[in-house]
Write an enzyme that holds these catalytic residues in place. Structure first.
Site, short mmCIF file in Angstrom:
data_model
loop_
_atom_site.label_atom_id
_atom_site.label_comp_id
_atom_site.label_asym_id
_atom_site.label_seq_id
_atom_site.Cartn_x
_atom_site.Cartn_y
_atom_site.Cartn_z
N CYS A 1 0.82 -1.22 0.00
CA CYS A 1 0.00 0.00 0.00
C CYS A 1 0.86 1.27 0.00
O CYS A 1 2.01 1.25 0.42
CB CYS A 1 -0.90 -0.01 1.24
SG CYS A 1 -2.30 1.12 1.06
N ASP B 1 -6.48 -2.75 11.00
CA ASP B 1 -5.27 -1.92 11.10
C ASP B 1 -5.14 -1.46 12.56
O ASP B 1 -6.05 -1.64 13.37
CB ASP B 1 -5.44 -0.71 10.16
CG ASP B 1 -4.15 0.04 9.87
OD1 ASP B 1 -3.09 -0.32 10.42
OD2 ASP B 1 -4.21 1.02 9.09
O1 LIG Z 1 -0.56 5.11 4.53
C1 LIG Z 1 -1.16 6.17 4.70
O2 LIG Z 1 -0.54 7.25 4.63
C2 LIG Z 1 -2.62 6.18 4.99
C3 LIG Z 1 -3.20 7.39 5.33
C4 LIG Z 1 -4.55 7.45 5.56
C5 LIG Z 1 -5.34 6.32 5.47
C6 LIG Z 1 -4.77 5.11 5.14
C7 LIG Z 1 -3.41 5.01 4.90
N1 LIG Z 1 -2.82 3.80 4.62
C8 LIG Z 1 -3.63 2.64 4.45
C9 LIG Z 1 -3.00 1.32 4.51
O3 LIG Z 1 -3.62 0.34 4.02
C10 LIG Z 1 -1.72 1.04 5.22
O4 LIG Z 1 -1.06 0.03 4.52
C11 LIG Z 1 -2.05 0.58 6.64
O5 LIG Z 1 -2.54 1.67 7.37
C12 LIG Z 1 -0.80 0.03 7.37
O6 LIG Z 1 0.24 0.94 7.36
P1 LIG Z 1 1.61 0.63 8.14
O7 LIG Z 1 1.29 0.59 9.59
O8 LIG Z 1 2.51 1.73 7.75
O9 LIG Z 1 2.10 -0.69 7.64
#
Ligand SMILES: O=C(O)c1ccccc1NCC(=O)[C@H](O)[C@H](O)COP(=O)(O)O
Length: 214
Positions: free
Chosen positions: A9, A136
């Site tokens: 993502c 999440d």
């Molecule tokens: O990644 C972002 O900046 C974000 C911002 C706002 C809403 C969603 C967002 N990301 C969505 C995702 O699916 C991410 O992969 C998920 O939150 C996990 O992120 P991480 O903890 O960095 O692996």
């Protein structure tokens, strides 16, 4: 048990998108939330549309106007949306009905930020409309926090809707992921722990991680 799929993502840069697409992830996520450091609203739609068809092109939205969501689905040729805010079941139903009437295979993923106080009962109202849930870590910034939540909280999840596991998953998480025996675990969602900078993925780290998943 079927091996969970992989979603990368927060893709942003054309060259990096092609580099990561070559690793054959099952989903690539593009964030259409202006508050994100990974905001993809300026990305050339042709780059996304040209991706191999086996990769599910997923748009991530946070409490967005439904007309704009539908417009961007068409503009970027998306196969899935991930609704990552406080979208109601009715809102989700409206999006799903509009798009599935013309794209029956389209997938709706509804995300939830989980913490110790998370009310799993609220999911019942979404079970008919969501193809998948995404669990999440709960944070004020919605997503991309790099923080893991306590996965044992998912023992309270009793519905049949398959889910994506997300939040702070990093290269060192492969072993713990391989130990999960829940057939509802459909995909693993990774993001900031595989970045060189926000929106720029480290292909080497991704290859290593993918090879460790069983
Ligand atoms: O990644 C972002 O900046 C974000 C911002 C706002 C809403 C969603 C967002 N990301 C969505 C995702 O699916 C991410 O992969 C998920 O939150 C996990 O992120 P991480 O903890 O960095 O692996």
């Amino acid at each position: 048990m079927k091996r969970p799929e992989l979603k990368v993502c927060g893709m942003l840069h054309p060259k990096n998108i092609l580099e990561v697409a070559a690793l054959q992830p099952d989903y690539l996520g593009f964030i259409f939330f202006k508050g994100s450091k990974r905001y993809a609203g300026e990305l050339d739609p042709e780059v996304v549309k040209a991706l191999p068809e086996q990769i599910q092109r997923t748009g991530v939205f946070v409490n967005e106007d439904s007309e704009l969501v539908l417009e961007l689905i068409h503009k970027y040729g998306l196969n899935a949306v991930q609704l990552h805010g406080a979208e109601s079941p009715e809102y989700c139903r409206g999006i799903a009905q509009s798009i599935k009437a013309i794209q029956p295979e389209f997938k709706l993923i509804k995300s939830f930020g989980v913490n110790a106080d998370f009310d799993f009962e609220q999911l019942e109202a979404y079970q008919e409309v969501a193809d998948y849930f995404l669990f999440d870590t709960q944070t004020p910034d919605h997503g991309g926090s790099g923080k893991k939540f306590d996965w044992s909280l998912l023992d309270k999840y009793t519905l049949d809707v398959p889910y994506f596991l997300s939040g702070g998953i990093g290269p060192e998480s492969a072993e713990a992921l391989n130990a999960i025996r829940d057939p509802r675990l459909s995909a693993i969602d990774i993001n900031s722990r595989f970045e060189l900078e926000p929106g720029l993925k480290d292909a080497g780290k991704l290859i290593e991680f993918k090879n460790k998943l069983s």
